[in-house]
Design an enzyme around this catalytic site. Sequence first.
Site, PDB file in Angstrom:
ATOM      1  N   GLU A   1       0.880  -1.231  -0.092  1.00 48.37           N
ATOM      2  CA  GLU A   1       0.045  -0.066  -0.060  1.00 48.37           C
ATOM      3  C   GLU A   1       0.727   1.117   0.095  1.00 48.37           C
ATOM      4  O   GLU A   1       1.806   1.446   0.912  1.00 48.37           O
ATOM      5  CB  GLU A   1      -0.950   0.074   1.278  1.00 48.37           C
ATOM      6  CG  GLU A   1      -1.836   1.250   1.416  1.00 48.37           C
ATOM      7  CD  GLU A   1      -2.856   1.155   2.469  1.00 48.37           C
ATOM      8  OE1 GLU A   1      -3.741   2.311   2.499  1.00 48.37           O
ATOM      9  OE2 GLU A   1      -2.341   0.450   3.521  1.00 48.37           O
TER      10      GLU A   1
ATOM     11  N   GLU B   1      -8.623  10.475   4.541  1.00 49.44           N
ATOM     12  CA  GLU B   1      -8.743   9.567   5.667  1.00 49.44           C
ATOM     13  C   GLU B   1      -9.240  10.812   6.902  1.00 49.44           C
ATOM     14  O   GLU B   1      -8.434  11.396   7.330  1.00 49.44           O
ATOM     15  CB  GLU B   1      -7.612   8.944   6.167  1.00 49.44           C
ATOM     16  CG  GLU B   1      -7.234   7.846   5.458  1.00 49.44           C
ATOM     17  CD  GLU B   1      -5.981   7.273   5.654  1.00 49.44           C
ATOM     18  OE1 GLU B   1      -6.095   5.725   5.975  1.00 49.44           O
ATOM     19  OE2 GLU B   1      -5.019   7.710   6.354  1.00 49.44           O
TER      20      GLU B   1
END
Length: 245
Positions: free
Chosen positions: A140, A225
């Site tokens: 990621e 986020e």
Amino acid sequence: MHFSTLVALSCLLSLGATAQTIAGQYDCLPAGGFTLCQNLWGELAGVGSQQSTLMSSTEQTVQWATNYTWANGPNNVKSYANVESIASKGVQLQNIASAPTSWAWNYTTQSAGIRADVSYDIWFGTASSGSPATSASSYEIMIWLSGLGGITPVGSQITTGTVVANHTWNLWKGPNANWEVLSFVSAAGDLNSFDVDLKDFFTYLISEQGVAPTQYVQSIQAGTEAFVGTANLVTTSYSVSIVPT
């Protein structure tokens, strides 16, 4: 009513007619060459709500916004509202000639004490396809254009002042489930107008961090986020593509 007023009203009505809003935990919308998703995967770690709005899209660009209010669990991510490119995937790193991207964004409102990042979330795997954050994932790769409230990525910081794509980053690294996370955090504050070639990051990861050039790009996402706080984040223009060799 003056003609100019009629024109302005017509434009507003047109925008209102085309804009679409989603509010469910895992709601998604087709958005031209992209998919807009709420992805409130961590909502049970706090209290609050979030909705995301698609304002316009083509095969090449997308304009969208997300607004949220989250409280409690200040160290827990509540959501990653994002757009994912439909076409920019399925190519091995060694076969990418370029991967141009452009992202213009801003907070139109934000509360005191907000904890959130604005970031790319790019997924690599050994197979040409695979869903992010699953057993298909090997890496990621996050690129933080903003990080507010003292939040930090997964793992620990391994470099300071690393220059990639003509910007300076602090690089973080650590494991998460079955994949490795490498996060480039802007060392110069918010990057509200970002225009780079992602291949520069891929080349650095291969040469300096041991990522195999045979890894496939399985997904490129861009979003935010949210941990806690209230905000309205607007992307006025976003694009990304992969040009194979």
